[in-house]
Design an enzyme around this catalytic site. Structure first.
Site, short mmCIF file in Angstrom:
data_model
loop_
_atom_site.label_atom_id
_atom_site.label_comp_id
_atom_site.label_asym_id
_atom_site.label_seq_id
_atom_site.Cartn_x
_atom_site.Cartn_y
_atom_site.Cartn_z
CB SER A 27 -3.68 -0.56 -4.15
OG SER A 27 -3.19 0.65 -3.72
CG HIS A 58 -4.14 1.03 1.17
ND1 HIS A 58 -4.53 1.67 0.03
CD2 HIS A 58 -2.87 0.62 0.95
CE1 HIS A 58 -3.52 1.64 -0.85
NE2 HIS A 58 -2.51 1.01 -0.32
CG HIS A 80 1.05 5.50 0.54
ND1 HIS A 80 -0.13 5.04 1.11
CD2 HIS A 80 1.41 4.59 -0.38
CE1 HIS A 80 -0.45 3.87 0.53
NE2 HIS A 80 0.46 3.58 -0.37
CE1 TYR A 82 -1.18 8.64 -1.14
CE2 TYR A 82 0.64 7.47 -2.20
CZ TYR A 82 -0.65 7.48 -1.68
OH TYR A 82 -1.39 6.34 -1.71
CD GLU A 83 -1.61 7.86 3.35
OE1 GLU A 83 -2.66 7.72 3.97
OE2 GLU A 83 -0.73 6.99 3.29
CB ALA A 110 -1.21 -1.48 -7.36
CG MET A 208 2.71 6.81 -6.15
SD MET A 208 1.15 7.68 -6.03
CE MET A 208 0.71 7.82 -7.78
CB SER A 209 4.22 2.04 -1.79
OG SER A 209 4.14 0.95 -2.69
CG ASN A 232 -1.76 1.71 -14.07
OD1 ASN A 232 -1.72 1.37 -12.88
ND2 ASN A 232 -0.98 2.63 -14.58
CG HIS A 244 -7.02 4.73 -6.31
ND1 HIS A 244 -5.85 4.02 -6.19
CD2 HIS A 244 -7.73 4.49 -5.18
CE1 HIS A 244 -5.84 3.38 -5.02
NE2 HIS A 244 -6.97 3.65 -4.40
#
Ligand code: HPA
Length: 269
Positions: A27, A58, A80, A82-83, A110, A208-209, A232, A244
């Site tokens: 990201s 992306h 990902h 989550y997609e 990130a 998440m990756s 963050n 995001h």
């Protein structure tokens, strides 16, 4: 599976050639690939079986070029879990880059900072990972042509590459943090209770990756360097909600430092 990989390789090999180093740009970090010399970009849509990357921030290109005399192939954007992508889809690009000859993977992301010394904008070398996605890209029959059934993960991240990265960072005037990355399914950010749990489990940063890509790379025998941009502080550590847009904004802010770090690492490798 091997046929899909072979088809993808045949579709790109004439345009990208062989690779020494593979890069996955997370990201807000994708712009790095635009700075490669003699760069060729191939949209994922033109590569058979390559999953698109659906998240804003992306780009969705495979970019090949040179840097410090090394042939670099980079993914600008990734798929990902989550997609709704399968574990095999999530790691397809890494397997493709490995099949182009890359022996080293530099994977970036990130991440939310959990360890108390981390601040937004820090760069962190990943020393180890927690795969908390609940799945693996190696579930199912093993493809022996890619790697062994049972993969040693003792040196999931190559400690000598961490040292190289730390030296490059200090030469650039900043301290590279080090820590354990926990990879979760997402797509929600964590609850504060989950962040406390992750800290108790030994995680320093969360995202998440990355974790499945690292497993696929180790399966195929690549050395791995992981770099997190701490975009963050994880939920409940700082006041206020996570967004995001903030993640992308911080990644954009550190982009030039991150690009110098990557360039220095490629030179030093
Ligand atoms: N949690 C999970 N994934 C993330 C975060 C986070 O705080 N920041 C960037 N990616």
């Amino acid at each position: 599976m091997i046929t899909a990989l072979e088809e993808a390789k045949q579709a790109v090999i004439d345009r990208v050639g062989e690779a020494d180093v593979a890069l996955v740009l997370g990201s807000g970090l994708g712009a790095y690939a635009d700075g490669l010399e003699n760069a060729t970009a191939i949209p994922y849509a033109q590569i058979p079986h390559m999953p698109s990357s659906g998240v804003s921030g992306h780009a969705g290109n495979l970019v090949a070029g040179t840097r410090a005399g090394k042939h670099v192939v980079a993914m600008q954007g990734r798929a990902h879990l989550y997609e709704g992508r399968s574990p095999g889809d999530v790691v397809f690009g890494v397997r493709l880059m490995a099949s182009l000859g890359a022996k080293t993977l530099i994977v970036t992301n990130a991440a939310g900072g959990i360890a108390s010394e981390l601040e937004a904008g820090d760069l962190m070398a990943i020393t180890d990972q927690l795969n908390l996605t609940g799945t693996s890209c190696l579930v199912g029959p093993n493809d022996d042509s890619l790697g062994p059934r049972f993969v040693d993960m003792t040196q999931a991240f190559d400690s000598s590459l961490v040292e190289v990265a730390a030296e490059v960072a200090s030469g650039l005037g900043f301290e590279l943090r080090r820590g354990v990355y926990a990879g979760l399914l997402g797509p929600t950010y964590e609850t504060p209770a989950e962040v406390r749990m992750l800290r108790a489990l030994g995680a320093d940063a969360v995202g998440m990756s990355t974790v499945l890509e690292v497993i696929a790379a180790r399966h195929m025998g690549l050395r791995v360097l992981g770099l997190s941009c701490i975009s963050n502080l994880a939920a409940g550590i700082a006041d206020g909600p996570l967004s995001h847009d903030d993640v992308k904004e911080t990644a954009n802010r550190v982009q030039s430092r991150f690009a110098s770090l990557l360039a220095g690492i490629l030179e030093a490798m």
